[in-house]
Write an enzyme that holds these catalytic residues in place. Structure first.
Site, mmCIF file in Angstrom:
data_model
loop_
_atom_site.group_PDB
_atom_site.id
_atom_site.type_symbol
_atom_site.label_atom_id
_atom_site.label_comp_id
_atom_site.label_asym_id
_atom_site.label_seq_id
_atom_site.Cartn_x
_atom_site.Cartn_y
_atom_site.Cartn_z
ATOM 1 N N HIS A 15 0.876 -0.978 0.124
ATOM 2 C CA HIS A 15 -0.237 0.006 0.131
ATOM 3 C C HIS A 15 0.908 1.239 0.084
ATOM 4 C CE1 HIS A 15 -2.968 -2.967 1.035
ATOM 5 N NE2 HIS A 15 -3.891 -2.062 1.091
ATOM 6 N N ASN A 16 2.222 1.111 -0.143
ATOM 7 C CA ASN A 16 3.187 2.086 -0.340
ATOM 8 C C ASN A 16 3.383 2.595 -1.646
ATOM 9 O OD1 ASN A 16 5.787 3.232 -0.521
ATOM 10 N ND2 ASN A 16 6.154 2.754 1.714
ATOM 11 N N GLY A 18 5.538 4.603 -2.951
ATOM 12 C CA GLY A 18 6.848 4.789 -3.023
ATOM 13 C C GLY A 18 7.255 3.445 -3.584
ATOM 14 N N ASP A 75 9.652 -7.609 1.359
ATOM 15 C CA ASP A 75 9.823 -7.361 2.656
ATOM 16 C C ASP A 75 11.482 -6.719 3.002
ATOM 17 O OD1 ASP A 75 8.230 -7.162 5.334
ATOM 18 O OD2 ASP A 75 10.022 -8.307 6.117
ATOM 19 N N SER A 76 11.494 -5.566 3.581
ATOM 20 C CA SER A 76 12.780 -4.870 3.690
ATOM 21 C C SER A 76 13.000 -4.162 4.782
ATOM 22 C CB SER A 76 13.111 -4.036 2.383
ATOM 23 O OG SER A 76 11.896 -3.027 2.229
ATOM 24 N N PHE A 166 12.365 6.946 0.341
ATOM 25 C CA PHE A 166 11.059 6.705 1.356
ATOM 26 C C PHE A 166 11.780 6.107 2.570
ATOM 27 C CE2 PHE A 166 10.865 3.654 -1.910
ATOM 28 C CZ PHE A 166 10.889 2.365 -1.012
ATOM 29 N N GLY A 167 11.255 6.029 3.463
ATOM 30 C CA GLY A 167 11.373 5.105 4.694
ATOM 31 C C GLY A 167 12.663 5.656 5.309
ATOM 32 N N ASP A 169 15.727 6.073 4.069
ATOM 33 C CA ASP A 169 16.615 6.678 2.780
ATOM 34 C C ASP A 169 17.438 7.787 3.275
ATOM 35 O OD1 ASP A 169 15.845 4.487 1.312
ATOM 36 O OD2 ASP A 169 14.892 5.407 -0.045
ATOM 37 N N LYS A 189 20.193 5.092 -7.389
ATOM 38 C CA LYS A 189 19.709 4.239 -6.228
ATOM 39 C C LYS A 189 19.120 3.080 -6.813
ATOM 40 C CE LYS A 189 16.399 3.764 -2.775
ATOM 41 N NZ LYS A 189 15.032 3.872 -2.192
#
Length: 209
Positions: A15-16, A18, A75-76, A166-167, A169, A189
């Site tokens: 649902h993200n 980015g 999954d990260s 995002f997250g 980063d 990236k």
């Protein structure tokens, strides 16, 4: 032999926005039409796994069964050496859910601040080496699945820099660079990220000769 993806639609179990954009860009050259679980209105399953592999498979299987289409889940997370690998699989959980302009999201600045606070408590000599891990899992409605793992090493930097990505980063400086992931051009990236590493393995098996 691992089952292969054909052309056509693939559900990206996220649902993200980015993450969807990044994954779609990597798959576009292979004729894959990506659609997010969010766009299909699919619920987010509980991520009860203790590893990235377990959580990626949970998400991919749930999306594949609900949509009756092949699904790919990512999954990260970020692991910090001085914190014994935390936050790791709990990287997103450290970013508590907030409400922004009517939509639920996560407070990533809060999460980055938690990590920095713990590193500061550890003292100026704390080991700031860290790494991003990524597991990509593909699941088919019939029950088949495939898993690919990637990693990129770097250093935890403070304060956060950059407005791309995002997250976590903005605090991650990959080895051999001075810029954070959030400062790098997205194409750069994509070439060096943990997701790119996992995708290279996926592409070799799924689309190779």
């Amino acid at each position: 032999m691992t089952r292969r993806l054909g052309g056509g639609k693939l559900v990206i179990a996220t649902h993200n926005s980015g993450k969807l954009k990044e994954i779609s860009a990597l798959l576009q050259p292979y004729g894959i039409d990506c659609i997010s679980a969010g766009a299909l209105g699919l619920p987010e399953p509980a991520e009860t796994g203790k590893t990235f592999v377990e959580n990626a498979l949970i998400k991919a299987r749930a999306a594949a069964e609900a949509a009756q289409m092949p699904a790919l889940a990512d999954d990260s997370g970020l692991s910090v050496a001085a914190l014994n690998g935390r936050p790791g699989v709990y990287s997103a959980d450290w970013a508590e859910r907030q409400w922004f302009e009517g939509d639920p999201g996560r407070d990533w600045y809060m999460a980055m601040g938690k990590v920095e606070g713990m590193l500061s408590e550890a003292g100026p000599g704390a080991d700031r080496s860290c790494w991003f891990s990524c597991v990509l899992a593909i699941a088919w409605p019939e029950g088949d699945n495939a898993v690919y793992e990637g990693r990129v090493d770097g250093t935890y930097s403070w304060p956060p820099r950059g407005n791309m990505g995002f997250g976590y980063d903005p605090v991650f400086v990959p080895e051999g660079r001075d810029a954070t992931f959030a400062e790098l051009d997205p194409e750069e990236k994509h070439r060096i990220s943990h997701r790119a590493d996992a995708f290279a393995k996926l592409v070799a098996e799924q689309f190779g000769g």
